[in-house]
Design an enzyme around this catalytic site. Structure first.
Site, PDB file in Angstrom:
ATOM      1  N   MET A  27      39.198  46.314  52.344  1.00 27.97           N
ATOM      2  CA  MET A  27      37.837  46.419  52.526  1.00 27.97           C
ATOM      3  C   MET A  27      37.211  44.988  52.767  1.00 27.97           C
ATOM      4  SD  MET A  27      36.453  49.966  51.618  1.00 27.97           S
ATOM      5  CE  MET A  27      35.964  49.400  49.789  1.00 27.97           C
ATOM      6  N   LEU A  30      37.722  39.489  49.812  1.00 28.38           N
ATOM      7  CA  LEU A  30      39.010  39.191  49.187  1.00 28.38           C
ATOM      8  C   LEU A  30      38.905  38.432  47.909  1.00 28.38           C
ATOM      9  CD1 LEU A  30      41.318  39.079  52.253  1.00 28.38           C
ATOM     10  CD2 LEU A  30      40.614  41.144  51.229  1.00 28.38           C
ATOM     11  N   HIS A  31      39.651  39.000  46.898  1.00 27.76           N
ATOM     12  CA  HIS A  31      39.706  37.952  45.712  1.00 27.76           C
ATOM     13  C   HIS A  31      41.247  37.914  45.259  1.00 27.76           C
ATOM     14  CE1 HIS A  31      40.453  41.990  44.017  1.00 27.76           C
ATOM     15  NE2 HIS A  31      39.470  42.595  44.390  1.00 27.76           N
ATOM     16  N   HIS A  34      43.740  41.052  45.928  1.00 30.72           N
ATOM     17  CA  HIS A  34      44.105  41.204  47.194  1.00 30.72           C
ATOM     18  C   HIS A  34      45.437  40.388  47.479  1.00 30.72           C
ATOM     19  CE1 HIS A  34      39.804  42.625  47.455  1.00 30.72           C
ATOM     20  NE2 HIS A  34      40.247  43.698  47.937  1.00 30.72           N
ATOM     21  N   GLN A  58      34.557  56.781  53.616  1.00 30.99           N
ATOM     22  CA  GLN A  58      34.919  57.128  52.166  1.00 30.99           C
ATOM     23  C   GLN A  58      33.789  56.832  51.138  1.00 30.99           C
ATOM     24  OE1 GLN A  58      38.221  53.995  52.354  1.00 30.99           O
ATOM     25  NE2 GLN A  58      37.445  53.177  50.471  1.00 30.99           N
ATOM     26  N   LYS A 147      45.124  48.887  40.291  1.00 32.10           N
ATOM     27  CA  LYS A 147      43.733  48.754  39.953  1.00 32.10           C
ATOM     28  C   LYS A 147      43.069  50.034  40.426  1.00 32.10           C
ATOM     29  CE  LYS A 147      39.290  47.383  39.965  1.00 32.10           C
ATOM     30  NZ  LYS A 147      38.741  48.293  40.521  1.00 32.10           N
ATOM     31  N   MET A 182      39.722  42.347  38.502  1.00 32.12           N
ATOM     32  CA  MET A 182      39.138  41.829  39.735  1.00 32.12           C
ATOM     33  C   MET A 182      38.790  42.980  40.678  1.00 32.12           C
ATOM     34  SD  MET A 182      41.048  38.354  40.563  1.00 32.12           S
ATOM     35  CE  MET A 182      41.077  37.038  39.228  1.00 32.12           C
ATOM     36  N   SER A 183      37.673  42.962  41.137  1.00 34.76           N
ATOM     37  CA  SER A 183      37.187  43.973  42.184  1.00 34.76           C
ATOM     38  C   SER A 183      36.044  43.093  42.891  1.00 34.76           C
ATOM     39  CB  SER A 183      36.387  44.802  41.471  1.00 34.76           C
ATOM     40  OG  SER A 183      35.491  45.723  42.148  1.00 34.76           O
ATOM     41  N   SER A 184      35.928  43.577  44.276  1.00 38.00           N
ATOM     42  CA  SER A 184      34.901  42.988  45.179  1.00 38.00           C
ATOM     43  C   SER A 184      33.447  43.530  44.520  1.00 38.00           C
ATOM     44  CB  SER A 184      35.006  43.707  46.578  1.00 38.00           C
ATOM     45  OG  SER A 184      36.439  43.496  46.982  1.00 38.00           O
TER      46      SER A 184
HETATM   47  P1  AMP Z   1      39.747  47.201  48.498  1.00 33.33           P
HETATM   48  O1  AMP Z   1      39.254  46.156  49.085  1.00 33.33           O
HETATM   49  O2  AMP Z   1      38.951  47.151  47.181  1.00 33.33           O
HETATM   50  O3  AMP Z   1      39.836  48.480  49.100  1.00 33.33           O
HETATM   51  O4  AMP Z   1      41.331  47.061  47.765  1.00 33.33           O
HETATM   52  C1  AMP Z   1      42.153  46.985  48.783  1.00 33.33           C
HETATM   53  C2  AMP Z   1      43.633  46.694  48.134  1.00 33.33           C
HETATM   54  O5  AMP Z   1      43.585  45.972  47.091  1.00 33.33           O
HETATM   55  C3  AMP Z   1      43.746  48.301  47.381  1.00 33.33           C
HETATM   56  O6  AMP Z   1      45.147  48.604  47.429  1.00 33.33           O
HETATM   57  C4  AMP Z   1      43.218  47.973  45.864  1.00 33.33           C
HETATM   58  O7  AMP Z   1      44.035  48.778  44.791  1.00 33.33           O
HETATM   59  C5  AMP Z   1      43.804  46.436  45.903  1.00 33.33           C
HETATM   60  N1  AMP Z   1      43.201  45.712  44.645  1.00 33.33           N
HETATM   61  C6  AMP Z   1      42.035  45.815  44.376  1.00 33.33           C
HETATM   62  N2  AMP Z   1      41.486  45.261  43.122  1.00 33.33           N
HETATM   63  C7  AMP Z   1      42.707  44.774  42.823  1.00 33.33           C
HETATM   64  C8  AMP Z   1      43.241  43.970  41.636  1.00 33.33           C
HETATM   65  N3  AMP Z   1      42.202  43.560  40.692  1.00 33.33           N
HETATM   66  N4  AMP Z   1      44.558  43.699  41.535  1.00 33.33           N
HETATM   67  C9  AMP Z   1      45.298  44.315  42.277  1.00 33.33           C
HETATM   68  N5  AMP Z   1      45.112  44.958  43.476  1.00 33.33           N
HETATM   69  C10 AMP Z   1      43.693  45.089  43.615  1.00 33.33           C
END
Ligand code: AMP
Length: 279
Positions: A27, A30-31, A34, A58, A147, A182-184
């Site tokens: 989504m 990015l960090h 990702h 979602q 995660k 890590m999380s957005s």
């Molecule tokens: P998102 O952009 O939050 O929907 O995440 C996209 C993908 O990145 C999903 O498969 C998440 O599980 C993965 N992801 C998010 N945060 C992490 C993290 N800290 N470590 C590994 N994968 C992650």
């Protein structure tokens, strides 16, 4: 790197790519988490595709869809530096044009309890957009983070049930040096909340320690997590559970199989989730 904002454009950009093609759905915002998925795809596949799409279906009506961080320019620079071949960054009308009605419905475990209970409709939205992206990108492998462990289990279940020809690869959670996953959404946290947010990881570590000391009562393992969370004033626990990592069924009696500790909490107004394997 080709950047496409239409499905037709992506299909055309994808055609000359050498296989196997690895796909990383995101989504955006990015960090390093990702980036780790992209690097893994880069290592294991001849070509790599990434999607950036904040999927409205979602998010619940009172969730953070409108204010979810969007940083497309920075994201594209990162993906370019990681050697990605093609990016699809569609808008919502491209993914859900007027008149669309088809949906993927997940009607049981692992799309039940925990995140499914806290966010009604969330996994139907995830399953629908992931199924569409799989159909659009037609990759051989798709990379997801541990995660979001319940999401990973839901995607695996969907791929099996709908006979989708893609290998789903689960990748380890990338953490900050102090343990915070890590999380957005971490960027919503104030400095004080950011310090307190490490308590989710500390709670999971307590459960792991108890597990290694031989504790097999799910109640006691849960209490190890919640007891830690309650030490932080700005943290409100939502759930802590010991589940089977594939089915996401909650262990009620003795834990007698593979086990994952999963936790969700509000840190201030920000909702964070995390998990750890106990085996
Ligand atoms: P998102 O952009 O939050 O929907 O995440 C996209 C993908 O990145 C999903 O498969 C998440 O599980 C993965 N992801 C998010 N945060 C992490 C993290 N800290 N470590 C590994 N994968 C992650």
């Amino acid at each position: 790197m080709r950047v496409c904002d239409t499905i037709a454009g992506l299909r055309e950009a994808r055609r000359p790519l050498r296989g196997p093609l690895g796909f990383v759905p995101t989504m955006g915002a990015l960090h390093e988490g990702h980036a780790s998925l992209v690097r893994r795809a880069r290592q294991e596949c001849a070509s790599v595709a990434v999607s950036i799409f904040v999927n409205p279906t979602q998010f619940g009506p009172h969730e953070d869809f409108a204010r979810y961080p969007r940083t497309p320019d920075v994201d594209l620079r990162l993906l370019e530096s990681l050697g990605v071949d093609v990016v699809i960054i569609p808008d919502a009308d491209e993914m859900y044009p007027a008149g669309h009605v088809a949906r993927v419905t997940m009607s049981g475990y692992p799309a039940r309890g925990l995140e499914a209970a806290a966010r009604p409709g969330h996994f139907n939205g995830v399953a629908t957009v992931v199924a569409k992206l799989f159909a659009i990108v037609a990759a051989q492998r798709a990379y997801f983070g541990q995660k979001d462990a319940q999401q990973l289990a839901v995607v695996r279940r969907m791929v099996t049930d709908l006979d989708i020809d893609v290998e789903v690869v689960g990748c380890p959670t990338v953490r900050e040096p102090d343990g915070l996953a890590m999380s957005s959404r971490n960027r919503y946290l104030s400095p004080d909340e950011r310090r307190s947010a490490t308590v989710l990881y500390r709670g999971l570590c307590r459960a792991r320690e108890a597990w290694h000391d031989g504790e097999r009562s799910p109640g006691a393992l849960r209490r190890a997590i919640v007891g830690e969370l309650l030490l932080e004033r700005v943290v409100r626990p939502e759930y802590a559970a010991i589940v089977h990592p594939d089915t996401f069924r909650i262990y009620r009696g003795r834990v007698d199989g593979p086990a994952l500790a999963a936790v969700a909490a509000r840190v201030g107004t920000t909702r964070l989730i995390d998990n750890a394997s106990l085996d």
